[in-house]
Each structure stands twice: as C-alpha cells, then as structure tokens.
Design a protein around this motif. Structure first.
Motif, mmCIF file in Angstrom:
data_model
loop_
_atom_site.group_PDB
_atom_site.id
_atom_site.type_symbol
_atom_site.label_atom_id
_atom_site.label_comp_id
_atom_site.label_asym_id
_atom_site.label_seq_id
_atom_site.Cartn_x
_atom_site.Cartn_y
_atom_site.Cartn_z
ATOM 1 N N VAL B 79 -79.460 39.220 53.268
ATOM 2 C CA VAL B 79 -79.502 38.689 51.450
ATOM 3 C C VAL B 79 -81.167 37.142 51.933
ATOM 4 O O VAL B 79 -82.322 37.789 51.211
ATOM 5 C CB VAL B 79 -78.199 37.404 51.156
ATOM 6 C CG1 VAL B 79 -78.856 37.020 50.287
ATOM 7 C CG2 VAL B 79 -77.271 38.439 51.442
ATOM 8 N N ARG B 80 -81.427 36.960 53.222
ATOM 9 C CA ARG B 80 -82.610 36.335 53.408
ATOM 10 C C ARG B 80 -83.848 37.230 53.354
ATOM 11 O O ARG B 80 -84.551 37.052 53.145
ATOM 12 C CB ARG B 80 -82.037 35.847 54.559
ATOM 13 C CG ARG B 80 -81.642 34.551 55.027
ATOM 14 C CD ARG B 80 -81.893 34.041 56.297
ATOM 15 N NE ARG B 80 -80.953 32.898 56.568
ATOM 16 C CZ ARG B 80 -80.321 31.509 55.873
ATOM 17 N NH1 ARG B 80 -81.072 31.154 54.858
ATOM 18 N NH2 ARG B 80 -79.295 30.642 56.956
ATOM 19 N N ARG B 81 -83.343 38.221 54.211
ATOM 20 C CA ARG B 81 -84.657 39.449 53.930
ATOM 21 C C ARG B 81 -84.690 39.830 52.451
ATOM 22 O O ARG B 81 -86.319 40.048 52.094
ATOM 23 C CB ARG B 81 -84.383 40.701 54.018
ATOM 24 C CG ARG B 81 -84.839 41.743 54.646
ATOM 25 C CD ARG B 81 -85.074 42.721 55.910
ATOM 26 N NE ARG B 81 -86.321 43.897 56.183
ATOM 27 C CZ ARG B 81 -85.701 44.487 57.018
ATOM 28 N NH1 ARG B 81 -84.750 45.042 57.735
ATOM 29 N NH2 ARG B 81 -86.401 45.648 57.013
ATOM 30 N N PHE B 152 -82.689 34.567 41.042
ATOM 31 C CA PHE B 152 -83.575 33.897 41.931
ATOM 32 C C PHE B 152 -85.248 34.632 41.907
ATOM 33 O O PHE B 152 -86.558 34.669 42.049
ATOM 34 C CB PHE B 152 -83.204 33.433 43.217
ATOM 35 C CG PHE B 152 -84.721 33.216 44.128
ATOM 36 C CD1 PHE B 152 -84.593 31.661 44.773
ATOM 37 C CD2 PHE B 152 -84.678 34.049 44.890
ATOM 38 C CE1 PHE B 152 -85.997 31.587 45.319
ATOM 39 C CE2 PHE B 152 -85.381 33.875 46.674
ATOM 40 C CZ PHE B 152 -86.190 32.349 46.160
ATOM 41 N N THR B 153 -85.022 35.949 42.348
ATOM 42 C CA THR B 153 -85.845 36.369 42.940
ATOM 43 C C THR B 153 -86.514 37.035 41.381
ATOM 44 O O THR B 153 -87.830 36.523 41.449
ATOM 45 C CB THR B 153 -85.477 37.810 43.862
ATOM 46 O OG1 THR B 153 -84.946 38.695 42.039
ATOM 47 C CG2 THR B 153 -85.083 38.148 44.783
ATOM 48 N N ASN B 177 -82.914 29.768 50.748
ATOM 49 C CA ASN B 177 -82.775 29.943 52.346
ATOM 50 C C ASN B 177 -81.770 28.651 52.745
ATOM 51 O O ASN B 177 -80.162 28.695 53.560
ATOM 52 C CB ASN B 177 -83.069 29.844 53.590
ATOM 53 C CG ASN B 177 -83.965 31.347 53.973
ATOM 54 O OD1 ASN B 177 -83.302 32.107 53.173
ATOM 55 N ND2 ASN B 177 -85.199 31.695 53.482
ATOM 56 N N THR B 178 -81.817 27.116 52.220
ATOM 57 C CA THR B 178 -80.533 26.269 52.059
ATOM 58 C C THR B 178 -79.622 26.669 50.951
ATOM 59 O O THR B 178 -78.886 26.792 52.048
ATOM 60 C CB THR B 178 -81.351 25.140 52.490
ATOM 61 O OG1 THR B 178 -82.811 24.581 53.121
ATOM 62 C CG2 THR B 178 -80.697 23.855 52.057
ATOM 63 N N TRP B 179 -80.021 26.736 50.124
ATOM 64 C CA TRP B 179 -78.406 27.685 49.354
ATOM 65 C C TRP B 179 -78.111 28.215 50.510
ATOM 66 O O TRP B 179 -76.377 27.763 50.667
ATOM 67 C CB TRP B 179 -79.260 27.683 48.007
ATOM 68 C CG TRP B 179 -78.054 27.976 47.207
ATOM 69 C CD1 TRP B 179 -76.892 26.937 46.425
ATOM 70 C CD2 TRP B 179 -76.695 29.405 46.708
ATOM 71 N NE1 TRP B 179 -76.318 27.933 45.383
ATOM 72 C CE2 TRP B 179 -76.398 29.757 46.418
ATOM 73 C CE3 TRP B 179 -77.560 30.555 47.479
ATOM 74 C CZ2 TRP B 179 -75.913 30.910 45.403
ATOM 75 C CZ3 TRP B 179 -77.099 31.746 47.344
ATOM 76 C CH2 TRP B 179 -76.318 32.053 45.978
ATOM 77 N N THR B 181 -77.511 28.974 53.585
ATOM 78 C CA THR B 181 -76.628 27.478 54.683
ATOM 79 C C THR B 181 -75.573 27.446 54.365
ATOM 80 O O THR B 181 -74.228 27.448 54.999
ATOM 81 C CB THR B 181 -77.594 27.169 55.473
ATOM 82 O OG1 THR B 181 -78.448 28.322 55.540
ATOM 83 C CG2 THR B 181 -76.988 26.921 56.494
ATOM 84 N N GLU B 182 -75.604 26.540 52.605
ATOM 85 C CA GLU B 182 -74.372 26.018 52.426
ATOM 86 C C GLU B 182 -73.392 26.797 52.305
ATOM 87 O O GLU B 182 -72.261 26.380 52.102
ATOM 88 C CB GLU B 182 -74.794 25.219 50.747
ATOM 89 C CG GLU B 182 -76.149 23.680 51.364
ATOM 90 C CD GLU B 182 -76.597 23.289 50.834
ATOM 91 O OE1 GLU B 182 -77.646 22.258 50.064
ATOM 92 O OE2 GLU B 182 -76.348 24.206 49.026
ATOM 93 N N GLN B 183 -73.463 27.761 51.469
ATOM 94 C CA GLN B 183 -72.228 28.981 50.896
ATOM 95 C C GLN B 183 -71.865 29.389 51.946
ATOM 96 O O GLN B 183 -70.909 29.697 51.812
ATOM 97 C CB GLN B 183 -73.092 30.034 49.969
ATOM 98 C CG GLN B 183 -74.006 29.859 49.234
ATOM 99 C CD GLN B 183 -73.096 29.134 48.383
ATOM 100 O OE1 GLN B 183 -71.864 29.008 47.432
ATOM 101 N NE2 GLN B 183 -73.433 27.548 47.727
ATOM 102 N N ILE B 184 -72.296 29.670 53.483
ATOM 103 C CA ILE B 184 -71.555 30.495 54.165
ATOM 104 C C ILE B 184 -70.413 29.349 54.903
ATOM 105 O O ILE B 184 -70.001 29.765 55.128
ATOM 106 C CB ILE B 184 -72.356 31.217 55.185
ATOM 107 C CG1 ILE B 184 -73.104 30.087 55.396
ATOM 108 C CG2 ILE B 184 -72.557 32.670 54.741
ATOM 109 C CD1 ILE B 184 -73.719 30.769 57.261
ATOM 110 N N ALA B 185 -71.655 28.331 54.580
ATOM 111 C CA ALA B 185 -70.331 26.945 55.085
ATOM 112 C C ALA B 185 -69.637 27.017 54.819
ATOM 113 O O ALA B 185 -68.429 26.776 55.111
ATOM 114 C CB ALA B 185 -71.457 25.724 54.577
#
Lengths: 187, 187
Positions: B79-81, B152-153, B177-179, B181-185
DNA sequence: GTCTATACGCTGATAGAC
DNA sequence: GTCTATCAGCGTATAGAC
C-alpha cells in the motif's frame, strides 16, 4: 445584466460542464441568445473569454469567503462549511467534477498560458484556509493543514465524479470533521 | 510490435498528455509514422481507439498489481508503494495530472458512453487496495480504507498538477504513511 | 451594438488505387 | 496493409451592412 456579463456567465457555466476547448463560440452565443458575429465585438479571442471567466471566478470566490468571514461562525465551523462544499455541490460534482481542479488540469494539458491564473482560485482558498487555522492557534503549520483540506476536497471531488457514491462522500466528510476536531485539540 | 499495438500505445500517451478529444487522428498517425488513411483499417472510429486504450490500461494496471502481489513485500509495504506513485510519477503528474482521474473526468464532461469503462481502472485499484487491508486484518472497513487511499492519491495528484510543489507531495505521502501505521496498529 | 455573410484550416471519416 | 485523394462539417475568426 449587460451582454458582456451574460457572455462571461454562460461561458463560465459551459467551460465547467463541457470543458474549455470543447465549448464553441456558437454554443456560448446560442446560450446567451446573440449571433456569433456580435461575439467578437465583446471578445476578440477565445482566450480573452477564458481570462474573463477566471477573473469572475476569482472575484466570486473571494466574495463568498468574505461573506463567510463576516458571519457569526468561528474558524472551525467555517472550515467545516468549506469541506461540506463536496456535499452542497454534490450533483454538479458528480456530473462535472470540481470546477477549479478540472479547469487547471485541462489548461495544463493544453499548455495554456492562463493556467497559472486558474491556479489562483486554489491559492485564494489556500490563503483563506491558512488564515482559519492561524485563528485556531495552529500558526506553525497552518499552511500544511490548509493544503491537506484542499487535498481532501480534490480527492473526494474526483472520486465522487467517478463513482457517484453519496455514502462515500458522506463518510469522507465525517472523517475530515473528526480529523479537524483532533487538530484543534492539539492547538 | 504490430501497427495496431503501436496505435494504441501512441493514443494512450497522447490521450494522457493532451486529452482524448483534443488528440486528433493526424497526431496519432504522425506519432506512429503512418498515414491517416491507413488508420481506418485498424480502427473505424475514434471511440474504438478509446476503448482499446482503456482495455490496455486495465490490462497493464492488473499486470502491475499482480507483479507487486508476487513480490516479497507484505500488504503494508504494498500500500505504501501504491501511495508513492505520486512521487514515482511526479513529473508526469505535474504536467498532466493522474491518467485515471483526468480521463474519467473528461469523459464525464463529454457524456461519453465509455466513461464507465474508464472508471474500471479505479475499480481495479480499489479492489486491490481492499484486499491489502483485508490481509492486514481490517476486514470490516477494508473498502472504506481503500477509498481513503484512493482519495489521497487523487487529491495529491490534482494539487501536484496545480502547484507543482514537491515538498507538498513529500509531506502528504509522509502524512499518509503515518496514518497507515496507525491503521494497522488498530487492527 | 448587433446582425449576416463569408473565409479557411482542421476535424473525423470514406473511396479506391496499389 | 498501406497509401493518396477527397468529402462534409465544424472550428475560430473577419468584413462590412444596419
């Protein structure tokens, strides 16, 4: 309303609905109810009409935001109101997209010299949003937050135009409102 | 590469850079190096070329995502990619916008029957993103998250095209990317 | 200020020779 | 399969009468 003003009004609408290049002089003339020949008394080239339309959009945008500023709502409510434009103008956006984003992109593809002026409408919104966030105490990153809100509206408008899904728009507006609440909690 | 394939390739590029309607048969023919007459042996109407271009885009998009899925990266990295496409294709986006969003909008304004097929490219991305979030354990709201990433894109692409500000794009990718990381947390 | 008439290039599209 | 020749229609734009 004078003929020139009527022409700008009709062109403004048609440029939005059909795009700048596709909109012919004949279509604008027919919309106003004048002959094609009379057209050239008011505007010598199509680019001149485009410039007039952009100036009209700049003026009406500034006027709208000034009216909002004069109201009793605070900066947070004003930003919420801005974000809700994607709901207020939902029908038009589903059919034609955002008038600002789609015009700037069309002019970019055409390599048109007026592109920079069209971007000016974005700049008016950006400056206004920045001011709202500064009022909210986020002076350090007010411009970043303003750009984020603009990004939101453009993304939602593009996907609203593609998918025409009202639940999606509603959900994303709710998500932005949650985000906004978090932002002012930080300040 | 056969002539037909060359035509689709050239049309694909020109539709992106100039827009569908503005791109003339003459321009495509010149780009391929054939005469305008020969054109009609391969495609009877301009709409047929558009359909072929859309099908080619669907195929290449599916192929790209399948390659990503076969790689060693996990769903989060994938997803980051995807989000980083706005950096990878930064130059083209600054000049022409997102190929998917700008085509669907142009076809919407034209009232073109192929609009729905063009939206199909968005649907391919949406389905793929949904699958990634499901793999990450967010099965309940995987589609919402997928739509958010698409939003977003599209927002970043539109403003990147308007402002051509690389710092803005970098900041927004970092924000997403910060968002993420929060989501998978949460999951 | 508004009209009609007109110029002329470019558009998508066709016919037919090779 | 590729070419040249050609078509009708629409595009922007101009000239000149009223």
């Amino acid at each position: 309303m004078g003929t020139r003003e009527q022409i700008v009004d009709a062109a403004n609408r048609l440029f939005y609905e059909q795009g700048f290049e596709r909109t012919s002089f004949a279509a604008i003339a027919e919309s106003v109810g004048i002959s094609r020949g009379n057209f050239y008394y008011h505007f010598k080239t199509k680019d001149e009409i485009l410039e007039a339309v952009i100036q009209a959009r700049l003026a009406s945008t500034r006027e709208m935001l000034a009216t909002w500023d004069e109201g009793s709502a605070g900066p947070l409510e004003r930003v919420r109101r801005f974000a809700e434009i994607v709901i207020t103008n939902q029908g038009d956006i589903e059919n034609y997209g955002c008038p600002v984003g789609t015009l700037t992109n069309e002019l970019a593809k055409l390599g048109h010299p007026s592109r920079a002026h069209a971007v000016g409408v974005f700049e008016v919104f950006r400056t206004w949003l920045r001011g709202q966030f500064e009022e909210l105490g986020r002076t350090a990153d007010a411009d970043d937050l303003a750009m984020y809100v603009l990004t939101f509206t453009q993304g939602v408008a593009t996907l609203s135009n593609a998918f025409r899904d009202r639940d999606f728009v509603r959900r994303e507006v709710a998500r932005l409102n949650t985000w906004l609440t978090e932002q002012i909690a930080i300040a």
